[in-house]
Scaffold this motif. Structure first.
Motif, mmCIF file in Angstrom:
data_model
loop_
_atom_site.group_PDB
_atom_site.id
_atom_site.type_symbol
_atom_site.label_atom_id
_atom_site.label_comp_id
_atom_site.label_asym_id
_atom_site.label_seq_id
_atom_site.Cartn_x
_atom_site.Cartn_y
_atom_site.Cartn_z
ATOM 1 N N GLY A 90 0.859 -1.078 -0.066
ATOM 2 C CA GLY A 90 -0.208 -0.072 -0.107
ATOM 3 C C GLY A 90 0.779 1.238 -0.075
ATOM 4 N N SER A 91 0.568 2.173 0.934
ATOM 5 C CA SER A 91 1.166 3.469 0.874
ATOM 6 C C SER A 91 2.655 3.257 1.423
ATOM 7 N N HIS A 92 3.107 2.238 2.098
ATOM 8 C CA HIS A 92 4.407 1.993 2.212
ATOM 9 C C HIS A 92 5.320 1.688 1.048
ATOM 10 N N ALA A 93 4.767 1.206 -0.035
ATOM 11 C CA ALA A 93 5.697 1.241 -1.179
ATOM 12 C C ALA A 93 6.165 2.719 -1.634
ATOM 13 N N TYR A 94 5.213 3.431 -1.747
ATOM 14 C CA TYR A 94 5.435 4.950 -2.321
ATOM 15 C C TYR A 94 6.612 5.395 -1.176
ATOM 16 N N GLU A 95 6.446 5.224 0.295
ATOM 17 C CA GLU A 95 7.096 5.789 1.254
ATOM 18 C C GLU A 95 8.379 5.194 1.081
ATOM 19 N N LEU A 96 8.674 4.092 0.790
ATOM 20 C CA LEU A 96 10.018 3.404 0.825
ATOM 21 C C LEU A 96 10.817 4.271 -0.285
ATOM 22 N N GLY A 97 10.124 4.697 -1.679
ATOM 23 C CA GLY A 97 10.740 5.754 -2.376
ATOM 24 C C GLY A 97 11.211 6.895 -1.800
ATOM 25 N N ILE A 98 10.130 7.486 -0.986
ATOM 26 C CA ILE A 98 10.439 8.683 -0.252
ATOM 27 C C ILE A 98 11.630 8.663 0.579
ATOM 28 N N LEU A 99 12.002 7.607 1.250
ATOM 29 C CA LEU A 99 13.124 7.317 2.146
ATOM 30 C C LEU A 99 14.309 7.286 1.405
ATOM 31 N N VAL A 100 14.272 6.725 0.006
ATOM 32 C CA VAL A 100 15.624 6.879 -0.634
ATOM 33 C C VAL A 100 16.054 8.396 -1.247
ATOM 34 N N THR A 101 14.638 9.056 -1.416
ATOM 35 C CA THR A 101 15.069 10.542 -1.760
ATOM 36 C C THR A 101 15.701 11.171 -0.474
ATOM 37 N N ALA A 102 15.163 11.098 0.721
ATOM 38 C CA ALA A 102 15.686 11.578 1.921
ATOM 39 C C ALA A 102 17.180 11.382 2.167
ATOM 40 N N VAL A 103 17.669 10.127 1.807
ATOM 41 C CA VAL A 103 19.034 10.049 1.940
ATOM 42 C C VAL A 103 19.841 10.684 0.882
ATOM 43 N N LEU A 104 19.230 10.821 -0.295
ATOM 44 C CA LEU A 104 19.983 11.584 -1.328
ATOM 45 C C LEU A 104 20.053 13.115 -0.728
ATOM 46 N N LEU A 105 18.968 13.488 -0.318
ATOM 47 C CA LEU A 105 19.147 14.984 0.139
ATOM 48 C C LEU A 105 20.071 15.288 1.282
ATOM 49 N N ILE A 106 20.241 14.444 2.283
ATOM 50 C CA ILE A 106 21.196 14.375 3.089
ATOM 51 C C ILE A 106 22.667 14.425 2.590
ATOM 52 N N VAL A 107 22.838 13.427 1.741
ATOM 53 C CA VAL A 107 24.119 13.243 1.140
ATOM 54 C C VAL A 107 24.559 14.552 0.373
ATOM 55 N N ALA A 108 23.725 15.180 -0.498
ATOM 56 C CA ALA A 108 23.867 16.273 -1.006
ATOM 57 C C ALA A 108 24.121 17.497 -0.131
ATOM 58 N N ALA A 109 23.507 17.465 0.790
ATOM 59 C CA ALA A 109 23.692 18.588 1.880
ATOM 60 C C ALA A 109 25.139 18.567 2.558
ATOM 61 N N LEU A 110 25.534 17.255 2.964
ATOM 62 C CA LEU A 110 26.754 17.249 3.579
ATOM 63 C C LEU A 110 27.999 17.663 2.286
ATOM 64 N N VAL A 111 27.725 17.096 1.269
ATOM 65 C CA VAL A 111 28.773 17.656 0.221
ATOM 66 C C VAL A 111 28.919 19.004 0.036
ATOM 67 N N ALA A 112 27.467 19.691 -0.008
ATOM 68 C CA ALA A 112 27.722 21.197 0.056
ATOM 69 C C ALA A 112 28.247 21.848 1.026
ATOM 70 N N LEU A 113 28.034 21.419 2.162
ATOM 71 C CA LEU A 113 28.789 21.922 3.370
ATOM 72 C C LEU A 113 30.341 21.979 3.354
ATOM 73 N N LEU A 114 30.687 20.931 2.830
ATOM 74 C CA LEU A 114 32.186 20.379 2.917
ATOM 75 C C LEU A 114 32.679 21.244 1.785
ATOM 76 N N TRP A 115 32.368 21.202 0.605
ATOM 77 C CA TRP A 115 33.072 21.411 -0.517
ATOM 78 C C TRP A 115 32.372 22.499 -1.380
ATOM 79 N N LEU A 116 31.450 23.362 -1.053
ATOM 80 C CA LEU A 116 30.821 24.430 -1.854
ATOM 81 C C LEU A 116 31.290 25.742 -1.342
ATOM 82 N N HIS A 117 32.296 26.358 -1.923
ATOM 83 C CA HIS A 117 32.637 27.644 -1.474
ATOM 84 C C HIS A 117 32.867 28.432 -2.794
ATOM 85 N N PRO A 118 31.829 29.431 -3.043
ATOM 86 C CA PRO A 118 31.901 30.020 -4.155
ATOM 87 C C PRO A 118 33.181 31.263 -4.363
ATOM 88 N N GLU A 119 33.154 31.957 -3.318
ATOM 89 C CA GLU A 119 34.104 32.728 -3.395
ATOM 90 C C GLU A 119 35.477 32.208 -3.698
#
Length: 435
Positions: A391-420
């Motif tokens: 049921g809804s948990h099938a869709y929510e499993l995909g939502i969990l995958v998205t959550a993990v990707l969001l955290i990874v991208a946020a950590l990468v930006a905190l470490l290496w994103l320095h525009p100046e």
């Protein structure tokens, strides 16, 4: 920083309104397939995986055309490129309205995706010819509200059109809307004249080191850590976007049990919530820079915090026992926070690269980011099909995958994103290049 005498607020905001309308049409075109998913899948006998493939096919040539047009936008007036895109979108709605097979529909979506792919980077490139660096976050955020407006209209209008005239009638309506925009753009669309010769005084220093060189080797730009970090942020944001426009209506209807009309209204609410959040966070970013914050602080770190907040809320949605309405509200907040990066990412790229290469680099960013929207719906489709009994948990499993990707991208930006810092490094490594 003094604002160039070329900056004309009234004209700049007129262009912003028109480009917001174009973004609205762009996202109406994207979301329409997800909004008619249930009757379309039944009519064409499509499995969730096959529907995911058809929906994701919109992005198959999205990246290629985005890069090609991005390079062209360095040399051709964006006014005419945008007009050509708007006209082609209207024409390409017609075969979708009359197609009789899944293969034909897939072909139509691939071609339309190629035509629509360059829209956002070309619009941003056109916009940056009207606004100086410190004033860019909010106008880009406003353009992004066109996307939100388009998805809201889709949520409210498409179910009603489908109910009264069938799902195919939606494509005819989109063709008409596109024609109206083309007429308005012909009347009021103009090319901006603002240059990027001015930089924020705190960005690096007061001398010529703070000004980007005329041109840089593309390989050097595309291997810079900050540029790659922006690309990753965009990829994950588009992954979330693809998940939302393709599967959220179905999740609301089949996963959470709402009727088709109620699902459309809840979808519109989710999308509407993103508008004040995106504009508010973009305004906060712009105010931070006005009061002396660096781009890393006001754009990179703020985006990372917003993405992390969205990820945590998605995890709550997928793991905590909530009512359907609570899950919708949780999705609304979680989906809104990461949209900040869609507003500030082009501005960060624009401040790091030479103006002569800005259009192509923003286009490459969109091309890379759009791969997330191409892959995300297919991944969700496979999860839904393989866990159909959940049921809804099938869709929510995909939502969990998205959550993990969001955290990874946020950590990468905190470490290496320095525009100046990247501007300094790119300036130092600059070498003459023929393009």
């Amino acid at each position: 920083m003094s604002v160039s005498t070329d900056y004309r607020p009234k004209s700049a905001w007129t262009i912003t309104v028109l480009l917001t309308g174009l973004a609205m049409i762009n996202f109406l075109d994207k979301i329409v397939l997800g909004m008619v998913a249930v009757p379309l899948m039944a009519d064409m006998h499509l499995s969730p995986v096959r529907f995911g493939v058809v929906a994701g096919s919109f992005f198959w040539l999205f990246s290629t055309s985005t890069v090609i047009v991005g390079f062209l936008s360095n040399r051709i007036a964006t006014r005419w490129i945008l007009l050509a895109m708007g006209a082609s979108w209207s024409v390409l709605q017609l075969p979708q309205a009359f197609t009789a097979s899944a293969s034909a529909l897939l072909f139509c979506r691939v071609v339309l995706g190629a035509a629509e792919g360059p829209s956002f980077p070309t619009s941003v490139h056109a916009l940056f010819k009207w606004f100086p660096d410190q004033k860019r976050s909010v106008p880009v955020a406003v353009i992004n509200q066109g996307a939100i407006l388009g998805m809201m209209l889709a949520g409210l209008g498409i179910p009603l059109i489908t109910l009264h005239w069938g799902w195919r009638a939606n494509f005819l309506a989109l063709a008409a809307v596109g024609c109206v925009w083309c007429v308005l753009w012909l009347c009021f669309g103009r090319e901006g004249t603002l240059t990027d010769r001015m930089r924020r005084p705190h960005a690096i220093d007061q001398d010529s080191a703070s000004v980007a060189p005329e041109r840089l080797p593309y390989l050097r730009i595309l291997t810079d850590a900050s540029v790659l970090s922006v690309f990753l942020l965009g990829f994950v944001a588009y992954w979330l976007l693809g998940q939302t426009v393709t599967w959220l209506p179905t999740y609301l209807e089949k996963g959470l049990g709402f009727s088709s009309i109620a699902s459309g209204r809840w979808f519109a609410l989710v999308i509407a919530f993103a508008a004040p959040v995106n504009i508010g966070l973009s305004g906060l970013s712009q105010r931070m820079m006005k009061h002396g914050a660096t781009s890393r602080e006001a754009r990179a770190r703020l985006s990372s915090v917003a993405m992390t907040g969205g990820a945590l809320l998605f995890i709550v949605l997928a793991t905590v026992d909530l009512t359907p309405i609570q899950k919708v509200l949780c999705y609304a907040i979680a989906g809104a926070l990461p949209t900040l990066c869609l507003s500030v990412a082009p501005a960060m790229l624009a401040e790091m690269v030479p103006p002569a290469q800005r259009g192509s680099i923003i286009a490459i960013n969109t091309a890379v980011a759009s791969l997330g929207a191409a892959v995300g719906p297919v991944v969700m489709g496979r999860l839904v099909e393989s866990h159909a009994s959940a049921g809804s948990h099938a869709y929510e499993l995909g939502i969990l995958v998205t959550a993990v990707l969001l955290i990874v991208a946020a950590l990468v930006a905190l470490l290496w994103l320095h525009p100046e810092r990247s501007l300094q490094q790119l300036k130092r490594d600059a070498a003459p290049i023929a393009v």
